[in-house]
Design a protein around this motif. Structure first.
Motif, PDB file in Angstrom:
ATOM      1  N   VAL A   8      -7.011  -3.807  -5.430  1.00 46.74           N
ATOM      2  CA  VAL A   8      -6.065  -3.492  -4.363  1.00 46.74           C
ATOM      3  C   VAL A   8      -6.485  -2.197  -3.671  1.00 46.74           C
ATOM      4  O   VAL A   8      -6.456  -2.094  -2.458  1.00 46.74           O
ATOM      5  N   SER A   9      -6.894  -1.178  -4.441  1.00 52.35           N
ATOM      6  CA  SER A   9      -7.349   0.076  -3.846  1.00 52.35           C
ATOM      7  C   SER A   9      -8.137   0.884  -4.860  1.00 52.35           C
ATOM      8  O   SER A   9      -7.889   0.809  -6.061  1.00 52.35           O
ATOM      9  N   ASP A  10      -9.082   1.680  -4.350  1.00 52.78           N
ATOM     10  CA  ASP A  10      -9.759   2.672  -5.187  1.00 52.78           C
ATOM     11  C   ASP A  10      -9.511   4.073  -4.619  1.00 52.78           C
ATOM     12  O   ASP A  10      -9.991   5.046  -5.165  1.00 52.78           O
ATOM     13  N   PHE A  11      -8.777   4.162  -3.522  1.00 55.52           N
ATOM     14  CA  PHE A  11      -8.359   5.408  -2.868  1.00 55.52           C
ATOM     15  C   PHE A  11      -9.529   6.243  -2.350  1.00 55.52           C
ATOM     16  O   PHE A  11      -9.362   7.403  -1.995  1.00 55.52           O
ATOM     17  N   GLU A  12     -10.705   5.645  -2.262  1.00 57.69           N
ATOM     18  CA  GLU A  12     -11.876   6.382  -1.797  1.00 57.69           C
ATOM     19  C   GLU A  12     -11.788   6.765  -0.325  1.00 57.69           C
ATOM     20  O   GLU A  12     -12.520   7.638   0.121  1.00 57.69           O
ATOM     21  N   GLN A  13     -10.901   6.144   0.426  1.00 57.26           N
ATOM     22  CA  GLN A  13     -10.716   6.509   1.837  1.00 57.26           C
ATOM     23  C   GLN A  13      -9.957   7.820   1.998  1.00 57.26           C
ATOM     24  O   GLN A  13      -9.809   8.325   3.102  1.00 57.26           O
ATOM     25  N   GLY A  14      -9.431   8.348   0.888  1.00 53.26           N
ATOM     26  CA  GLY A  14      -8.697   9.605   0.951  1.00 53.26           C
ATOM     27  C   GLY A  14      -7.252   9.441   1.386  1.00 53.26           C
ATOM     28  O   GLY A  14      -6.578  10.405   1.705  1.00 53.26           O
ATOM     29  N   ALA A  15      -6.774   8.212   1.414  1.00 57.54           N
ATOM     30  CA  ALA A  15      -5.399   7.921   1.811  1.00 57.54           C
ATOM     31  C   ALA A  15      -4.862   6.817   0.889  1.00 57.54           C
ATOM     32  O   ALA A  15      -5.635   6.057   0.321  1.00 57.54           O
ATOM     33  N   PRO A  16      -3.542   6.710   0.764  1.00 56.52           N
ATOM     34  CA  PRO A  16      -2.961   5.695  -0.127  1.00 56.52           C
ATOM     35  C   PRO A  16      -2.922   4.308   0.511  1.00 56.52           C
ATOM     36  O   PRO A  16      -1.882   3.668   0.595  1.00 56.52           O
ATOM     37  N   VAL A  17      -4.063   3.839   0.979  1.00 55.91           N
ATOM     38  CA  VAL A  17      -4.156   2.543   1.646  1.00 55.91           C
ATOM     39  C   VAL A  17      -4.623   1.483   0.661  1.00 55.91           C
ATOM     40  O   VAL A  17      -5.164   1.786  -0.402  1.00 55.91           O
ATOM     41  N   THR A  43      -6.483  -2.657   0.229  1.00 62.28           N
ATOM     42  CA  THR A  43      -7.393  -3.597   0.873  1.00 62.28           C
ATOM     43  C   THR A  43      -6.630  -4.722   1.554  1.00 62.28           C
ATOM     44  O   THR A  43      -7.163  -5.381   2.436  1.00 62.28           O
ATOM     45  N   TYR A  44      -5.387  -4.971   1.149  1.00 57.38           N
ATOM     46  CA  TYR A  44      -4.515  -5.947   1.811  1.00 57.38           C
ATOM     47  C   TYR A  44      -3.077  -5.560   1.527  1.00 57.38           C
ATOM     48  O   TYR A  44      -2.798  -4.752   0.647  1.00 57.38           O
ATOM     49  N   GLY A  45      -2.174  -6.095   2.307  1.00 61.27           N
ATOM     50  CA  GLY A  45      -0.758  -5.770   2.133  1.00 61.27           C
ATOM     51  C   GLY A  45      -0.414  -4.413   2.698  1.00 61.27           C
ATOM     52  O   GLY A  45      -1.065  -3.911   3.614  1.00 61.27           O
ATOM     53  N   SER A  46       0.612  -3.817   2.130  1.00 60.77           N
ATOM     54  CA  SER A  46       1.077  -2.521   2.616  1.00 60.77           C
ATOM     55  C   SER A  46       0.260  -1.384   2.016  1.00 60.77           C
ATOM     56  O   SER A  46      -0.470  -1.573   1.046  1.00 60.77           O
ATOM     57  N   ALA A  47       0.422  -0.211   2.581  1.00 67.91           N
ATOM     58  CA  ALA A  47      -0.100   0.995   1.949  1.00 67.91           C
ATOM     59  C   ALA A  47       0.800   1.302   0.751  1.00 67.91           C
ATOM     60  O   ALA A  47       1.874   0.715   0.590  1.00 67.91           O
ATOM     61  N   PHE A  48       0.381   2.207  -0.107  1.00 73.01           N
ATOM     62  CA  PHE A  48       1.230   2.657  -1.202  1.00 73.01           C
ATOM     63  C   PHE A  48       2.274   3.603  -0.618  1.00 73.01           C
ATOM     64  O   PHE A  48       1.942   4.531   0.123  1.00 73.01           O
ATOM     65  N   LEU A  49       3.534   3.357  -0.920  1.00 73.46           N
ATOM     66  CA  LEU A  49       4.655   4.096  -0.347  1.00 73.46           C
ATOM     67  C   LEU A  49       5.439   4.812  -1.434  1.00 73.46           C
ATOM     68  O   LEU A  49       5.496   4.356  -2.576  1.00 73.46           O
TER      69      LEU A  49
END
Length: 143
Positions: A26-35, A37-43
Motif C-alpha cells: 500500500v505504501s513505503d512512504f518513500e515519497q516523503g508524504a503519507p500517500v 499506491t491506491y485508495g486514499s492517503a493515510f489520514l
C-alpha cells in the motif's frame, strides 16, 4: 428479504477492484508524504468526531523498517473520555470515503510497527459488519 438481496447484489457490482502493486504494498512512504499506491492517503483519525478529546499527528520520518528509508510516525494521546476512545491513522482502499472495494484474493494485512511496547489495534471495517470494525491487537515493541 428480496430488497436486501437486491441491495447486496448492487453493492457487490458497484465495488471496484483497485489497481494494486504486484507485491500488494500500500505504501513505503518513500515519497516523503503519507500517500498510498491506491485508495486514499493515510489520514488522521480520532474520537473527536464522537465527542472525545484524543489527538494524533502524522509525519513521514527517516528510518523505516525492513531496510526502507522512511516510515509513517504517529504521535498523540488517547484521552479515555469515551469507552471506545481512539487516535490513529486511517487508510481506505477506495478514493471515496467508505466506498465498497472488492478485495477478494487479499489474504492478509501485513505491516511493521515500532513503538513503546504498548498494545494497539488494527481495525478493519467491512460492509458485513456494519459500523463495528474487526479489531486485532498487536504489540508495538522497540524493534
Amino acid at each position: 428479504v428480496r430488497a436486501l438481496r437486491a441491495r447486496t447484489r448492487a453493492a457487490t457490482v458497484a465495488a471496484s477492484r483497485p489497481e494494486r502493486t504486484a507485491d500488494g504494498r500500500v505504501s513505503d512512504f518513500e515519497q516523503g508524504a503519507p500517500v498510498a499506491t491506491y485508495g486514499s492517503a493515510f489520514l488522521a483519525s480520532t474520537d473527536q468526531m464522537a465527542g472525545g478529546g484524543s489527538t494524533v499527528q502524522l509525519a513521514v520520518v527517516d528510518g523505516g523498517a525492513g531496510g526502507q528509508g522512511r516510515a509513517l510516525e504517529l504521535t498523540g494521546t488517547v484521552d479515555g473520555k469515551l469507552p471506545y476512545a481512539w487516535a490513529g491513522t486511517m487508510w481506505m482502499p477506495a478514493r471515496a470515503a467508505m466506498a465498497p472495494v472488492d478485495l477478494r484474493g487479499t489474504e492478509a494485512v501485513r505491516f511493521w510497527a515500532r513503538g513503546d511496547g504498548g498494545t494497539y489495534q488494527l481495525m478493519v471495517f467491512a460492509q458485513s459488519r456494519g459500523r463495528m470494525p474487526t479489531a486485532v491487537p498487536f504489540v508495538a515493541g522497540p524493534e
